[in-house]
Design a protein around this motif. Structure first.
Motif: not given
Ligand code: MFK
Length: 556
Positions: A465-489
């Motif tokens: 359960a912790e592994a799933a939560s960590r992965a989701l938090a990471n994905a949400r963080g990535w989603l929130a921090s990145a902008r569409d135009a950025e190549e890395a995103f």
């Protein structure tokens, strides 16, 4: 005495599938389970018995196109394989398309249907393809509310009488490609007797269909997908004459060899607009989403078949003095595949649950958002798993997995189409990202996973359960921090989508495992959750430099 290998055997594939039975016991009300279980058991017997034997005997048959009759008339007759003809009969009689429209079990009718598809598909040689498109066409006509076309086609698409039942095609792909549908070149012209279509459809699956939904650009409309319109056509008239459609040739494909996939020329095919003369891509979206659900269930069912065979074989085959099933190394390999198959199954059926709720009008806004997001995530995640599991499963047979007359190579060939058709992994990652940008979608996804993870109280499930939560938090963080135009995103979109898909599977595995523990149904499901949690769930990696990708692909 020279040594002879024992082939793998199948039994009743319903009885031999504890996950399917546990899941149905959890998801269906007892009265619905009581109603549908005898038929599922019957289909499990058929799929592991007579139909499986027939599939092996049918191995070398392929559809045949005859373009001309002996007297020089164009006929374009496509002869199907014996197994496909049998599959068509079974599909109609058991209501593989009809069940959700009959709705006898309300919102659970989709689960009933998908459980039947899951059981039968591995012995039907991808007859799921025309069924998926037929289901999608029925859903699209109903959703778009074209009463006249619904009255004309729905009774045929959902008929249980094999002599009356129709299948539908979904003609989208053209020479410009299968992903960027907005470039469709087929033109629709208004003639005195209605609309007629002109163009080439480059990849039309199951071309024996009696009708099709297709896209064309009414003359004078602007370029782009908004200028396309969705059309309904029937492929032949009442006398069996082609409706301005010529079959140029059948495609020579890696897999899905029994599916008669064709290139078509439309030369004045009579067609009717389904919902106005624009917004064709938006209007065909119900069809896309339905075939993506089918793709997901078919991916899960292919994995199950590969594992049924590989596990059975491991109990028969001896090497180095022991049965393979007793070798820790072989067991470890199969256990990892089993965990993947169980995660895929739970995600596939979660999407089917949501689809059923929405169709039955039992959904809230959250379910609707969730269905929109989960459909591409589930399709892209399970498509990848299906290929990986099929490939490893073949290896579990050694050389026999590579030899055609064992019937095993088909598992890999037919799996390989799943990440490609109905939207590639990258295209669906972009679709998932778009769906996640709808207000409330990210929250709906988070609630979904939190609910499943919150239920997982057993200490043995804490780590997963912790592994799933960590992965989701990471994905949400990535989603929130990145902008569409950025190549890395942009470059990370597939990793983000796969992380979400895999984390969802893990959270569903945790929730299911806790239910099994609570119901005294053993610790297998918990083992699947634990195993899955160690198999690359979090693929988001903000450290990956897109400049490296440029260097590696030699792009200045
Ligand atoms: C085992 C069973 C498998 C089934 C077998 C079937 C046999 C195989 C038959 C085929 O392979 S048919 C071809 C399948 N082709 C695809 O799946 C196409 C893949 N490409 C995409 O999905 C692209 O994303 C897409 C074509 C949709 C992009 O097109 P556009 O022209 O860039 O359109 P755009 O602007 O993205 O979307 C247009 C509208 O549709 C938007 O709405 P608005 O007009 O309100 O802005 C989108 O929101 C909406 N839309 C697009 N995809 C949607 C959707 N709405 C809901 N759900 C979706 N999935």
């Amino acid at each position: 005495m020279s040594f002879l290998q024992e082939p793998p055997r199948l039994g009743n594939t319903y009885d031999a599938d504890p996950l399917l039975r546990e899941y149905l016991a959890r998801a269906l009300p007892p009265s619905a389970l009581f109603a549908v279980e005898p038929e599922l058991r019957y289909l499990g017997e058929l799929s592991g018995g007579r139909l499986f034997r027939m599939q092996l005997e049918d191995r070398l048959n392929e559809p045949r196109l005859t373009q001309w009759d002996p007297w020089g008339r164009r006929s374009d007759a496509i002869e199907l394989t014996p197994l496909w003809r049998e599959a068509a009969r079974l599909a109609a009689e058991h209501g593989l398309v009809a069940v959700p429209y009959e709705g006898k079990n309300g919102e659970f009718s989709r689960l009933h249907q998908m459980a039947m598809v899951y059981l039968l598909e591995p012995s039907m040689d991808v007859y799921s393809c025309p069924l998926a498109m037929t289901d999608g066409a029925a859903r699209t006509l109903v959703d778009l509310g074209n009463g006249e076309l619904v009255r004309r086609a729905l009774p045929r698409l959902t008929s249980r009488d094999p002599a009356r039942a129709w299948t539908s095609g979904q003609w989208m792909t053209e020479r410009v490609g299968g992903s960027d549908v907005s470039r469709t070149e087929t033109v629709a012209r208004l003639s005195p007797d209605g609309w007629r279509l002109y163009g080439t459809k480059w990849f039309t699956s199951a071309t024996t269909a009696e009708m099709a939904l297709t896209l064309a650009r009414p003359e004078g409309n602007p370029v782009g997908s908004k200028g396309l319109a969705l059309f309904y056509l029937e492929t032949r008239d009442a006398e069996g004459r082609a409706n301005g459609i010529a079959v140029n040739r059948l495609k020579d494909k890696l897999g899905t060899r029994k599916v008669p996939t064709a290139e078509l020329t439309l030369d004045g095919a009579r067609a009717d607009p389904v919902a106005g003369l624009a917004d064709g891509v938006r209007n065909i979206a119900s069809l896309l989403n339905m075939t993506r659900l089918w793709n997901t269930v078919v991916a899960a069912s292919g994995m199950r078949r590969a594992l049924h065979l590989a596990l059975d074989y491991s109990r028969r085959r001896t090497a180095f003095g022991e049965r393979l099933a007793e070798k820790p190394l072989h067991r470890d390999t199969l256990a990892s595949l089993e965990a993947e198959a169980e995660g895929a199954f739970l995600l596939a059926f979660r999407v089917a649950e949501l689809q059923g709720r929405v169709e039955a009008g039992r959904e809230g806004e959250r379910d609707r958002l969730l269905l929109r997001v989960l459909t591409p995530l589930a399709k892209l995640t399970t498509g990848k798993q299906a290929v990986a599991v099929a490939s490893e499963a073949l290896e579990a047979f050694g050389g026999a997995g590579y030899v055609e007359d064992t019937g095993l190579p088909r598992l890999l060939r037919d799996a390989q189409v799943l990440p490609i058709w109905e939207g590639t992994t990258n295209v669906l990652s972009l679709d998932a990202l778009r769906a996640l940008s709808t207000p409330g979608a990210v929250e709906a996804l988070s609630e979904e996973t939190e609910r499943a993870l919150g239920a997982a109280r057993d200490p043995s499930l804490r780590g997963p359960a912790e592994a799933a939560s960590r992965a989701l938090a990471n994905a949400r963080g990535w989603l929130a921090s990145a902008r569409d135009a950025e190549e890395a995103f942009a470059a990370g979109t597939r990793r983000l989508a796969l992380t979400l898909g895999r984390a969802l599977e893990l959270s569903l595995l945790c929730g299911h495992a806790q239910w099994c523990l609570d119901q005294g149904k053993g610790r297998r499901a918990a083992a699947a959750a634990r195993r899955f949690s160690r198999q690359a769930v979090d693929l988001v990696d903000p450290g990956l430099d897109p400049a490296d990708a440029r260097l590696l692909c030699d792009v200045p």
